[in-house]
Enzyme design. Structure first.
Site, short mmCIF file in Angstrom:
data_model
loop_
_atom_site.label_atom_id
_atom_site.label_comp_id
_atom_site.label_asym_id
_atom_site.label_seq_id
_atom_site.Cartn_x
_atom_site.Cartn_y
_atom_site.Cartn_z
N GLY A 1 0.74 -1.21 0.06
CA GLY A 1 0.05 0.12 0.01
C GLY A 1 0.93 1.19 0.08
O GLY A 1 0.31 2.30 0.37
N LYS B 1 -16.33 -14.24 -9.09
CA LYS B 1 -15.95 -13.17 -9.21
C LYS B 1 -17.34 -12.04 -9.17
O LYS B 1 -17.16 -10.67 -8.63
CB LYS B 1 -15.08 -12.95 -10.49
N MET C 1 -3.84 -7.03 -6.91
CA MET C 1 -3.45 -8.13 -7.73
C MET C 1 -4.66 -9.10 -7.97
O MET C 1 -4.44 -10.51 -7.73
CB MET C 1 -2.36 -9.03 -6.75
N ARG C 2 -5.49 -8.61 -8.80
CA ARG C 2 -6.68 -9.18 -9.13
C ARG C 2 -7.21 -8.86 -10.49
O ARG C 2 -7.18 -7.69 -10.64
CB ARG C 2 -7.58 -9.22 -8.31
N ILE D 1 -10.12 -7.42 -13.06
CA ILE D 1 -11.38 -6.84 -12.91
C ILE D 1 -12.17 -7.41 -13.76
O ILE D 1 -11.81 -7.81 -15.03
CB ILE D 1 -10.95 -5.13 -13.18
N HIS E 1 1.30 0.41 -13.47
CA HIS E 1 2.16 -0.82 -13.66
C HIS E 1 3.61 -0.45 -13.80
O HIS E 1 4.04 0.51 -14.34
CB HIS E 1 1.75 -1.39 -15.16
C1 GRF Z 1 3.55 -1.26 -7.37
O1 GRF Z 1 4.82 -1.30 -8.09
C2 GRF Z 1 2.55 -1.08 -8.60
O2 GRF Z 1 3.12 -0.60 -9.66
C3 GRF Z 1 2.26 -2.42 -9.11
O3 GRF Z 1 2.10 -3.41 -7.49
C4 GRF Z 1 3.09 -2.53 -6.55
C5 GRF Z 1 2.16 -2.03 -5.37
O4 GRF Z 1 3.05 -1.50 -4.39
N1 GRF Z 1 0.86 -2.72 -9.52
P1 GRF Z 1 2.38 -0.96 -3.13
O5 GRF Z 1 1.41 -1.80 -2.57
O6 GRF Z 1 1.74 0.35 -3.74
O7 GRF Z 1 3.63 -0.42 -2.32
#
Ligand code: GRF
Length: 192
Positions: free
Chosen positions: A12, A66, A91-92, A94, A110
């Site tokens: 986060g 989902k 991490m999922r 949509i 990304h």
């Molecule tokens: C980041 O590198 C973002 O680009 C990727 O996941 C990571 C998340 O990091 N999608 P955090 O949870 O914001 O520290």
């Protein structure tokens, strides 16, 4: 003012950075109404508490798939009157429920220069490929994996002496600098 929800699954740090940039006035056209997490133990939850942002955990396994899961998320988004979904380490994939309810209103960050190195390991994949440059991309979310329309991206030249950890630091620094600026720009478009 655009009401946003941020979605995160783990650390986060981007969530925290965005909220701080909103709270200090650098992003003056967004309000972060809620953090949504899909992992009960996500560290992002502690950050939300300190920042005074409501955090809602929705269990992806508790609603029969989902569609049910995202329908549950929709209740939260309605409750907080959310207009834009911001994925920051969520991490999922949509699914159709959120995509239909938020057409062109879901953005993701990304940690690579798309279309290079999509997927869950963008930094590591670029590092292993020994490419000259990587970067950070903010894009709209569609049904694919990191395939939606690119809103903004910036390059990072890779110094061959860097180890993976150093590259990670550079990518995250670029994320923290770039994501708030892009969020502000996207909110300006929505407000027009
Ligand atoms: C980041 O590198 C973002 O680009 C990727 O996941 C990571 C998340 O990091 N999608 P955090 O949870 O914001 O520290």
């Amino acid at each position: 003012m655009v009401n946003i929800a941020i979605f995160a699954s783990g650390n986060g740090s981007n969530f925290e950075n965005l909220v701080k940039e909103i709270q200090n006035g650098h992003v003056d056209n967004a309000t972060c109404k809620v953090l949504i997490i899909d992992k009960e133990q996500a560290y992002a939850k502690e950050r939300a508490q300190k920042l005074g942002i409501p955090c809602v955990y929705v269990n992806p396994k508790a609603y029969g798939g989902k569609e049910g899961y995202e329908t549950e998320i929709m209740k939260v988004l309605k409750e907080y009157d959310v207009e834009l979904i911001v994925l920051a380490g969520y991490m999922r994939f949509i699914g159709k429920v959120l995509l239909e309810n938020y057409p062109n209103k879901i953005i993701n960050i990304h940690p690579a220069y798309l279309p290079n190195f999509p997927g869950a390991h963008g930094i590591q994949d670029a590092y292993n490929a020994k490419v000259d440059f990587t970067g950070v991309t903010v894009h709209y979310v569609d049904e694919g994996v990191d395939t939606g329309q690119i809103i903004h991206q910036e390059k990072i030249m890779i110094d061959p002496s860097w180890d993976l950890e150093t590259l990670e630091e550079h990518v995250h620094a670029k994320e923290y600098d770039m994501f708030p600026r892009v969020l502000k720009m996207v909110c300006e478009q929505i407000e027009k």
